[in-house]
Design a protein around this motif. Structure first.
Motif, PDB file in Angstrom:
ATOM      1  N   ASN A 289      -3.676   1.993 -10.012  1.00  0.00           N
ATOM      2  CA  ASN A 289      -3.687   3.045  -9.271  1.00  0.00           C
ATOM      3  C   ASN A 289      -2.660   2.750  -8.243  1.00  0.00           C
ATOM      4  OD1 ASN A 289      -5.207   5.007 -10.259  1.00  0.00           O
ATOM      5  ND2 ASN A 289      -7.072   4.298  -8.961  1.00  0.00           N
TER       6      ASN A 289
ATOM      7  N   THR B  43      -7.635   5.609   0.034  1.00  0.00           N
ATOM      8  CA  THR B  43      -7.050   4.502  -0.349  1.00  0.00           C
ATOM      9  C   THR B  43      -7.825   3.359  -0.864  1.00  0.00           C
ATOM     10  OG1 THR B  43      -6.755   3.661   1.882  1.00  0.00           O
ATOM     11  CG2 THR B  43      -5.042   5.061   0.945  1.00  0.00           C
TER      12      THR B  43
ATOM     13  N   LEU C  82      -1.063   3.830  -5.107  1.00  0.00           N
ATOM     14  CA  LEU C  82      -1.547   4.663  -3.940  1.00  0.00           C
ATOM     15  C   LEU C  82      -0.160   5.174  -3.397  1.00  0.00           C
ATOM     16  CD1 LEU C  82      -4.175   5.205  -3.247  1.00  0.00           C
ATOM     17  CD2 LEU C  82      -4.255   3.280  -4.313  1.00  0.00           C
TER      18      LEU C  82
ATOM     19  N   VAL D 118       1.993   4.253   2.024  1.00  0.00           N
ATOM     20  CA  VAL D 118       1.175   5.512   1.858  1.00  0.00           C
ATOM     21  C   VAL D 118       1.450   6.416   3.283  1.00  0.00           C
ATOM     22  CG1 VAL D 118      -1.218   6.088   2.024  1.00  0.00           C
ATOM     23  CG2 VAL D 118      -0.459   4.268   0.466  1.00  0.00           C
TER      24      VAL D 118
ATOM     25  N   GLY E 266      -7.952   2.313  -4.627  1.00  0.00           N
ATOM     26  CA  GLY E 266      -7.465   0.974  -4.498  1.00  0.00           C
ATOM     27  C   GLY E 266      -8.020  -0.249  -5.117  1.00  0.00           C
TER      28      GLY E 266
ATOM     29  N   THR F 143      -3.233  -2.698  -1.052  1.00  0.00           N
ATOM     30  CA  THR F 143      -2.551  -1.027  -1.004  1.00  0.00           C
ATOM     31  C   THR F 143      -1.545  -1.432   0.138  1.00  0.00           C
ATOM     32  OG1 THR F 143      -4.394  -0.035  -1.321  1.00  0.00           O
ATOM     33  CG2 THR F 143      -2.947   1.150  -0.213  1.00  0.00           C
TER      34      THR F 143
END
Length: 398
Positions: free
Chosen positions: A281, A272, A283, A328, A276, A323
């Motif tokens: 992106n 990540t 995540l 996640v 990140g 992130t």
């Protein structure tokens, strides 16, 4: 998830027992002393397993079997190096290891301009400063084509920055950027780095992608046969450096790799922090899209100075940065639940708290940059708290 901890071997100033006390269940390690391109021996693998067992844990994940520059460029002894990579997989499997991480970054592994940058509260963190990097490329390394890779404003800022740099900073940038794989004895002088860059003449993005697919076409069947999951770590930072292409920087890059060699054994190390560093992106989405092929996870967070690509950034605390770590982890726990229901042996995904800020006694321990004891303990505790909360019966992920 299975909580693991990176350990660089007996030279590491953070011990296996430290990792166990921090809450790790297993160790992530590699034979850093074995020359790249050489097959690892059974004796050396078992010796490392014994060293880890003496500290009360087991060797869960190999990070990494280095992929040689010959393999990446398909020059020199690349076919022999692929054969040795295959043989190393067989020997690791014979020793009971089932997960192998690697990367396909040309010449440089993860790249930072600062290894111990001062944060707002006095901790030390790793940082990538875009202006410093451009100053290094243009004025210190003096790569002939460097200016063509930067916009005018950055060229001007880099010139001003370099003019103000003391000699100690100039030397430090060379050491930081020219470092080899973490834990290895490799590294480049400026002349050696320029020579390595020249070895990539004719290797553009399309060629490097093709070479990765060729490599995976050779090693994935062996991984399947011996019951190992191989998993590619993303580019760090996730954009071209020093005129070299990088090919595992985005969701699309991973989709291409996985579709070209469509085997569960060919998978992803979801980092990540690496991915990140790009604002484009997503995540949590990437974790869901490639969930079935995620074999290993690095959880860390970065704070970007801007949302441009490329940008400057630093490695923030694990629950800070750009992130959404809760989302996640939820996606990964959902995947583990699916795997349990399918009866998969690999239903527990190994995770490690990646990097960490140096805090408290870390500041005097002198451990490998990015791999402090207390900073990682803090990160693991925070990540484990999120996981334990999401696995509570109330939330349905158990």
């Amino acid at each position: 998830m299975r909580h693991t901890w990176r350990w660089f071997g007996p030279v590491d100033k953070v011990t296996v027992r430290d990792a166990a006390q921090a809450g790790a269940e297993g160790i992530v390690s590699a034979l850093h002393h074995v020359p790249t391109g050489t097959a690892w021996t059974i004796d050396e693998i078992r010796k490392r397993q014994d060293e880890i067992a003496a500290g009360g844990l087991v060797w869960d994940v190999v990070e990494s079997i280095p992929v040689s520059e010959d393999i990446k460029t398909q020059k020199g002894d690349w076919r022999a190096h692929v054969a040795n990579w295959q043989e190393t997989l067989r020997r690791l499997s014979a020793c009971g290891i089932r997960t192998v991480c690697y990367n396909f970054m040309p010449v440089l592994d993860w790249t930072r301009t600062d290894l111990r940058w001062d944060t707002r509260h006095g901790a030390k963190a790793m940082r990538f400063d875009l202006v410093d990097f451009a100053a290094f490329d243009i004025h210190i390394l003096k790569r002939p084509e460097a200016k063509a890779d930067y916009p005018g404003w950055l060229i001007e800022d880099a010139a001003r920055r370099h003019a103000e740099m003391p000699g100690e900073r100039i030397a430090g940038l060379g050491r930081n950027i020219g470092a080899g794989l973490p834990g290895s004895a490799d590294g480049y002088t400026l002349d050696q780095l320029l020579e390595k860059l020249r070895s990539y003449q004719g290797v553009d993005r399309a060629r490097l992608q093709s070479n990765l697919v060729d490599f995976l076409t050779e090693v994935t069947p062996v991984a399947e046969d011996v019951g190992i999951n191989i998993c590619a770590h993303g580019d760090d930072p996730p954009w071209p450096l020093l005129g070299l292409p990088r090919i595992l920087s985005t969701e699309a890059d991973y989709a291409h790799m996985l579709s070209q060699v469509d085997s569960r054994a060919n998978g992803v190390t979801l980092c990540t922090g690496s991915l990140g560093a790009r604002a484009d992106n997503d995540l949590p989405f990437i974790a869901r899209r490639f969930a079935d092929r995620i074999h290993f996870v690095h959880l860390r967070n970065v704070t970007r100075d801007t949302d441009t690509v490329p940008c400057s950034f630093f490695e923030d605390e694990h629950l800070e940065g750009g992130t959404d770590m809760i989302a996640v982890i939820a996606a990964l726990l959902e995947e583990e639940k699916r795997r349990r229901e399918q009866g998969r042996e690999d239903h527990r995904i190994p995770m490690r708290p990646d990097h960490g800020q140096e805090i408290l006694d870390d500041l005097t321990r002198g451990a490998q940059p990015g791999y402090p004891a207390i900073g990682r303990l803090k990160g693991l505790a925070e990540l484990r708290g999120i996981e334990r909360t999401l696995l509570h019966a109330r939330y349905g992920l158990a």
